[in-house]
Write a protein that holds these residues in place. Structure first.
Motif, PDB file in Angstrom:
ATOM      1  N   ARG A   1      74.001 -48.367  29.830  1.00  0.00           N
ATOM      2  CA  ARG A   1      72.903 -47.440  29.542  1.00  0.00           C
ATOM      3  C   ARG A   1      72.552 -46.578  30.752  1.00  0.00           C
ATOM      4  N   LEU A   2      72.861 -47.079  31.949  1.00  0.00           N
ATOM      5  CA  LEU A   2      72.505 -46.348  33.166  1.00  0.00           C
ATOM      6  C   LEU A   2      73.387 -45.122  33.397  1.00  0.00           C
ATOM      7  N   LEU A   3      74.527 -45.062  32.743  1.00  0.00           N
ATOM      8  CA  LEU A   3      75.397 -43.897  32.893  1.00  0.00           C
ATOM      9  C   LEU A   3      74.734 -42.649  32.320  1.00  0.00           C
ATOM     10  N   ASP A   4      73.748 -42.826  31.442  1.00  0.00           N
ATOM     11  CA  ASP A   4      73.023 -41.709  30.842  1.00  0.00           C
ATOM     12  C   ASP A   4      71.657 -41.478  31.483  1.00  0.00           C
ATOM     13  N   ASP A   5      71.334 -42.222  32.527  1.00  0.00           N
ATOM     14  CA  ASP A   5      70.042 -42.104  33.198  1.00  0.00           C
ATOM     15  C   ASP A   5      70.291 -41.931  34.694  1.00  0.00           C
ATOM     16  N   ALA A   6      70.435 -40.692  35.116  1.00  0.00           N
ATOM     17  CA  ALA A   6      70.825 -40.393  36.499  1.00  0.00           C
ATOM     18  C   ALA A   6      69.855 -40.967  37.520  1.00  0.00           C
ATOM     19  N   ASP A   7      68.557 -40.902  37.241  1.00  0.00           N
ATOM     20  CA  ASP A   7      67.569 -41.392  38.211  1.00  0.00           C
ATOM     21  C   ASP A   7      67.668 -42.903  38.398  1.00  0.00           C
ATOM     22  N   GLU A   8      67.758 -43.637  37.288  1.00  0.00           N
ATOM     23  CA  GLU A   8      67.846 -45.089  37.395  1.00  0.00           C
ATOM     24  C   GLU A   8      69.194 -45.513  37.975  1.00  0.00           C
ATOM     25  N   LEU A   9      70.253 -44.797  37.625  1.00  0.00           N
ATOM     26  CA  LEU A   9      71.567 -45.086  38.206  1.00  0.00           C
ATOM     27  C   LEU A   9      71.511 -44.925  39.719  1.00  0.00           C
ATOM     28  N   THR A  10      70.852 -43.886  40.178  1.00  0.00           N
ATOM     29  CA  THR A  10      70.722 -43.662  41.621  1.00  0.00           C
ATOM     30  C   THR A  10      69.978 -44.820  42.277  1.00  0.00           C
TER      31      THR A  10
END
Length: 134
Positions: free
Chosen positions: A87-96
């Motif tokens: 799911r984090l691949l679609d959420d740049a801020d949380e992935l960072t």
């Protein structure tokens, strides 16, 4: 472009403001480095991030798992690298945030490895000050 290359680009984009991200081929996957610090593995299009005692519970809460691979003796796991939730691949801020925490864990582990004590000298091997060898 392979799935691993696409995933590497996602990590590069996530951390581009903080430093340099690069990948090196290793054992069919990609080792990922941030400013020279190894912090992630990409294998079959899946990211595994370096964890620590502090960050591992977050991965566990997401029902993640440790990186595993096959050996001639069966399956083995590398428990310091855990799968990034997709799911984090679609959420740049949380992935960072997750990737930055992984870099911090990798830096901490590297600093601890450098602090390991030197082996003790064997008795009688130290030179005596002021006494010439005979």
């Amino acid at each position: 472009m392979s799935a691993n290359d696409e995933i590497l680009q996602i990590l590069k984009d996530a951390l581009e403001r903080a430093g340099s991200v690069s990948g090196r081929r290793m054992f069919g996957g990609v080792g990922v480095y941030f400013d020279g610090i190894f912090f992630a593995i990409i294998d079959d299009g899946v990211i595994y991030l370096k964890t620590s005692e502090a960050t591992r519970p977050v991965f566990e809460a997401e029902h993640s798992r440790a990186f595993s691979y096959m050996t001639k003796n069966g399956s083995a796991a590398l428990h310091s690298y855990w799968r990034l939730p997709e799911r984090l691949l679609d959420d740049a801020d949380e992935l960072t945030e997750w990737a930055s925490a992984s870099v911090a864990a990798a830096k901490h582990a590297a600093s601890q490895a450098g602090r390991k004590a030197k082996p003790a000298r064997v008795a009688g091997t130290a030179k005596r000050a002021g006494k010439p060898k005979t």
